[in-house]
Scaffold this active site. Structure first.
Site, PDB file in Angstrom:
ATOM      1  N   LYS A  58      71.329  25.374  46.537  1.00 16.61           N
ATOM      2  CA  LYS A  58      71.063  26.319  47.417  1.00 16.61           C
ATOM      3  C   LYS A  58      71.646  25.835  48.955  1.00 16.61           C
ATOM      4  O   LYS A  58      72.462  26.496  49.609  1.00 16.61           O
ATOM      5  CB  LYS A  58      69.312  26.408  47.642  1.00 16.61           C
ATOM      6  N   ASN A  59      71.342  24.468  49.175  1.00 10.39           N
ATOM      7  CA  ASN A  59      71.814  24.137  50.415  1.00 10.39           C
ATOM      8  C   ASN A  59      73.423  23.801  50.537  1.00 10.39           C
ATOM      9  O   ASN A  59      74.032  23.819  51.654  1.00 10.39           O
ATOM     10  CB  ASN A  59      71.098  22.674  50.605  1.00 10.39           C
ATOM     11  N   ARG A 107      66.246  29.463  58.803  1.00 13.51           N
ATOM     12  CA  ARG A 107      66.976  28.662  59.627  1.00 13.51           C
ATOM     13  C   ARG A 107      68.254  28.323  59.355  1.00 13.51           C
ATOM     14  O   ARG A 107      69.315  28.019  60.292  1.00 13.51           O
ATOM     15  CB  ARG A 107      65.948  27.957  60.379  1.00 13.51           C
ATOM     16  N   CYS A 158      59.813  25.118  62.325  1.00 13.49           N
ATOM     17  CA  CYS A 158      59.381  25.831  61.268  1.00 13.49           C
ATOM     18  C   CYS A 158      58.158  24.922  60.662  1.00 13.49           C
ATOM     19  O   CYS A 158      57.762  23.921  61.259  1.00 13.49           O
ATOM     20  CB  CYS A 158      60.364  26.073  59.906  1.00 13.49           C
ATOM     21  N   ARG A 215      62.437  20.589  64.129  1.00 12.02           N
ATOM     22  CA  ARG A 215      63.830  21.251  63.866  1.00 12.02           C
ATOM     23  C   ARG A 215      64.645  21.490  65.038  1.00 12.02           C
ATOM     24  O   ARG A 215      65.318  22.819  65.038  1.00 12.02           O
ATOM     25  CB  ARG A 215      63.772  22.078  62.506  1.00 12.02           C
ATOM     26  N   ASP A 234      63.645  16.115  50.467  1.00 17.19           N
ATOM     27  CA  ASP A 234      63.276  17.213  49.568  1.00 17.19           C
ATOM     28  C   ASP A 234      62.626  16.829  48.433  1.00 17.19           C
ATOM     29  O   ASP A 234      62.149  17.699  47.751  1.00 17.19           O
ATOM     30  CB  ASP A 234      64.516  17.902  49.579  1.00 17.19           C
ATOM     31  N   ARG A 275      62.139  30.556  47.399  1.00 19.96           N
ATOM     32  CA  ARG A 275      63.318  30.519  48.149  1.00 19.96           C
ATOM     33  C   ARG A 275      64.467  29.456  47.686  1.00 19.96           C
ATOM     34  O   ARG A 275      65.596  29.408  48.036  1.00 19.96           O
ATOM     35  CB  ARG A 275      62.857  29.965  49.801  1.00 19.96           C
TER      36      ARG A 275
HETATM   37  N1  EPU Z   1      67.409  17.188  64.317  1.00 19.29           N
HETATM   38  C1  EPU Z   1      67.485  17.292  65.682  1.00 19.29           C
HETATM   39  N2  EPU Z   1      68.188  17.944  66.324  1.00 19.29           N
HETATM   40  C2  EPU Z   1      69.561  18.418  65.607  1.00 19.29           C
HETATM   41  C3  EPU Z   1      69.441  18.522  64.300  1.00 19.29           C
HETATM   42  C4  EPU Z   1      68.535  17.918  63.622  1.00 19.29           C
HETATM   43  O1  EPU Z   1      66.633  16.280  66.183  1.00 19.29           O
HETATM   44  O2  EPU Z   1      70.417  19.153  66.446  1.00 19.29           O
HETATM   45  C5  EPU Z   1      66.470  16.424  63.509  1.00 19.29           C
HETATM   46  C6  EPU Z   1      65.757  17.514  62.738  1.00 19.29           C
HETATM   47  O3  EPU Z   1      64.615  18.100  63.646  1.00 19.29           O
HETATM   48  C7  EPU Z   1      65.064  16.729  61.483  1.00 19.29           C
HETATM   49  C8  EPU Z   1      66.185  15.767  61.396  1.00 19.29           C
HETATM   50  O4  EPU Z   1      67.021  15.787  62.266  1.00 19.29           O
HETATM   51  O5  EPU Z   1      64.116  16.052  61.765  1.00 19.29           O
HETATM   52  C9  EPU Z   1      67.318  16.171  59.741  1.00 19.29           C
HETATM   53  O6  EPU Z   1      67.768  17.576  60.111  1.00 19.29           O
HETATM   54  P1  EPU Z   1      69.198  18.013  59.390  1.00 19.29           P
HETATM   55  O7  EPU Z   1      69.870  18.602  60.681  1.00 19.29           O
HETATM   56  O8  EPU Z   1      69.471  16.873  58.699  1.00 19.29           O
HETATM   57  O9  EPU Z   1      68.487  18.902  58.464  1.00 19.29           O
HETATM   58  P2  EPU Z   1      68.884  20.498  58.507  1.00 19.29           P
HETATM   59  O10 EPU Z   1      70.317  20.488  58.308  1.00 19.29           O
HETATM   60  O11 EPU Z   1      68.164  21.354  59.130  1.00 19.29           O
HETATM   61  C10 EPU Z   1      69.280  20.432  55.523  1.00 19.29           C
HETATM   62  C11 EPU Z   1      68.400  21.074  54.458  1.00 19.29           C
HETATM   63  C12 EPU Z   1      67.044  20.404  54.246  1.00 19.29           C
HETATM   64  C13 EPU Z   1      67.009  18.986  54.067  1.00 19.29           C
HETATM   65  C14 EPU Z   1      67.885  18.209  55.248  1.00 19.29           C
HETATM   66  C15 EPU Z   1      67.606  16.919  55.095  1.00 19.29           C
HETATM   67  C16 EPU Z   1      69.773  23.069  54.440  1.00 19.29           C
HETATM   68  C17 EPU Z   1      69.740  24.474  54.584  1.00 19.29           C
HETATM   69  N3  EPU Z   1      68.345  22.420  54.590  1.00 19.29           N
HETATM   70  O12 EPU Z   1      68.296  20.845  56.706  1.00 19.29           O
HETATM   71  O13 EPU Z   1      66.601  21.300  53.122  1.00 19.29           O
HETATM   72  O14 EPU Z   1      65.757  18.616  54.206  1.00 19.29           O
HETATM   73  O15 EPU Z   1      68.996  19.033  55.499  1.00 19.29           O
HETATM   74  O16 EPU Z   1      68.258  16.475  53.888  1.00 19.29           O
HETATM   75  O17 EPU Z   1      70.759  22.432  54.020  1.00 19.29           O
HETATM   76  C18 EPU Z   1      64.943  22.114  51.685  1.00 19.29           C
HETATM   77  O18 EPU Z   1      65.919  22.508  51.026  1.00 19.29           O
HETATM   78  O19 EPU Z   1      63.864  22.251  51.360  1.00 19.29           O
HETATM   79  C19 EPU Z   1      65.070  21.730  53.249  1.00 19.29           C
HETATM   80  C20 EPU Z   1      64.462  21.656  54.097  1.00 19.29           C
END
Ligand code: EPU
Length: 441
Positions: free
Chosen positions: A23-24, A95, A119, A124, A310, A402
């Protein structure tokens, strides 16, 4: 109101599971398809609600898409993008669709995308995404809940991320592909989904070096150098990790196919330490079994290649009945222990303080009425319900839908007593809920 899942626990799981596409990864490939004109085809696409939402976001831009259920493929024809706005109604439902920002800025040099907001699992923020795009020469205004990004031209730049954010790395990569000159992302995220995105973009004609390490260099190319492609998504490592936990939790034995074992090295080593037997029997096939009571474990979640956040809730479900005291520390999200009160209802002994959980293993869990609060917390309740004595009813399973394709069928195939109960009339639904129906596109 939501459908529910009913599970009668105590069955040893046995048999084979085939893991679906990630998915991701696929959500980001779909956004990347917007960079090239022509028809891009993506294979190994899981049938999930999140994929449907992403198709809707892309269609809102005036881009033609189609889904072939038989082939598990989607086609995206990005010859023309007639709208640069991604609405709040769609972005707020998922998101991850914020990834459209980098793709639109790259291709159209302008985008209006709703801010995704926080969320259930945490705040996030998207500040690194925005700073990264600004470094490439984009001017960004946040107005009425929307990010309005505009650039005369994009110019490559050196960008250091304070946290190796997956989404920020991806958004910057997407925009930088069509920038003038080179962009260097330092402290980049190293997740396999980032490498998959880079491989996809390179196949299109981009020049990305170092993806999968902490430093990624993107040498900008011209739009006419990018071509549409056909590409197969990597397997979903989190779905694979969930089924591994299910076989182990029930003291069963199973074969997991279509898995890239090196994406799960840290997770596998922790499961082995707990007492599971995990064997590589083919390059993309694992055999997983467990004959004895698991032992307690200590886990700290980390960005890849560390222990994946995850899969933290899955490890916690296993720790609830392990011998001894486990300590799990969640270091990525502020609020990712929402399974804890639900597991306690089943008899688990868990003490939580901020981002630390101390789990004293009990002999057994008992079935209960449970509520999924988010995708992965929900999946961990499925694992716990599979080992619990008696019946569990899990509500709010739209969260689980999801991220897990054909959840009940896959679990039933390996011997679980699991059914979906309709939200409308409490009847048993025999078929898995498909989510990519034409009517929803
Ligand atoms: N963060 C910030 N500022 C930013 C971006 C991130 O403070 O501009 C913080 C976030 O708040 C969080 C941390 O950095 O605490 C990590 O966030 P990241 O940006 O790495 O995660 P993401 O891209 O929002 C993806 C996956 C998540 C997975 C994370 C970490 C997708 C769609 N989602 O999220 O997957 O937990 O990377 O590996 O790719 C899931 O599949 O259940 C899921 C939540």
């Amino acid at each position: 109101m939501s459908d529910k899942i009913k599970i009668i626990g105590g069955k040893q799981l046995k048999g084979e599971v085939k893991i679906s596409g990630a998915k991701n990864a696929v959500l980001k490939l779909m956004a990347a398809a917007l960079l090239a004109k022509g028809e891009t085809k993506i294979y190994n696409v899981p049938e999930l609600t999140d994929v449907t939402i992403m198709l809707n976001v892309i269609e809102q831009l005036g881009v033609k898409t189609s889904y072939d259920k038989q082939e598990k493929s989607i086609t995206i024809n990005a010859d023309n993008i007639t709208n640069i706005r991604a609405s709040y109604e769609l972005v707020s439902r998922m998101r991850a669709s914020f990834i459209i920002l980098g793709a639109l800025v790259g291709r159209c040099k302008e985008a209006i995308v709703a801010m995704p907001g926080g969320c259930a699992i945490g705040e996030r923020k998207v500040d690194f995404h925005i700073k990264g795009l600004e470094s490439l020469g984009t001017s960004i205004k946040i107005e009425n809940g929307y990010v309005h990004a505009k650039a005369k031209k994009l110019i490559g730049s050196d960008i250091y991320l304070d946290i190796p954010s997956v989404g920020a790395t991806e958004n910057i990569m997407l925009a930088a592909v069509l920038a003038e000159g080179s962009t260097r992302i330092q402290n980049a995220a190293q997740e396999p989904e980032i490498l998959d995105l880079a491989n996809f973009l390179n196949a299109m004609g981009a020049e990305i070096i170092g993806a999968g390490t902490s430093e990624i260099v993107i040498n900008g190319v011209k739009q006419e150098n990018l071509k549409s492609i056909e590409y197969t998504t990597i397997p979903d490592r989190i779905e694979a990790g969930t089924y591994m936990a299910a076989f182990i939790a029930t003291k069963g034995k199973g074969i997991i196919r279509n898995i890239f074992p090196n994406h799960l090295t840290f997770y596998t080593s922790k499961l082995t330490k707990m007492g599971a037997d995990i064997k590589l029997i083919e390059p993309t096939t694992l055999e997983v079994s467990c004959k004895r009571r698991l032992e307690a474990v200590n886990i700290i979640t980390q960005p890849y290649p560390g222990f994946p956040t995850d899969l933290q809730s899955m490890a916690m479900a296993l720790a609830t009945t392990a011998d001894g005291v486990s300590i799990i520390t969640e270091s990525l999200y502020e609020n990712r222990f929402m399974q804890v009160p639900e597991l306690r209802k089943m008899g688990a002994d868990i003490h939580q303080e901020r981002n630390h959980a101390l789990i004293k293993g009990v002999k057994s869990l008992t079935g209960a009425n449970l509520k999924a609060s988010d995708l992965r917390a929900g999946a961990s309740l499925v694992i716990a319900a599979l080992i619990a004595e008696g019946e569990s009813l899990i509500d709010n399973i739209f969260h689980i839908d999801r991220g897990y394709e054909l959840l009940e069928s896959k679990f039933r195939m390996i011997g679980a007593d699991i059914v979906r109960i309709s939200e409308n009339d409490n009847s048993v639904i025999n078929q898995d809920k498909g989510s990519l129906s034409e009517s929803q596109l």
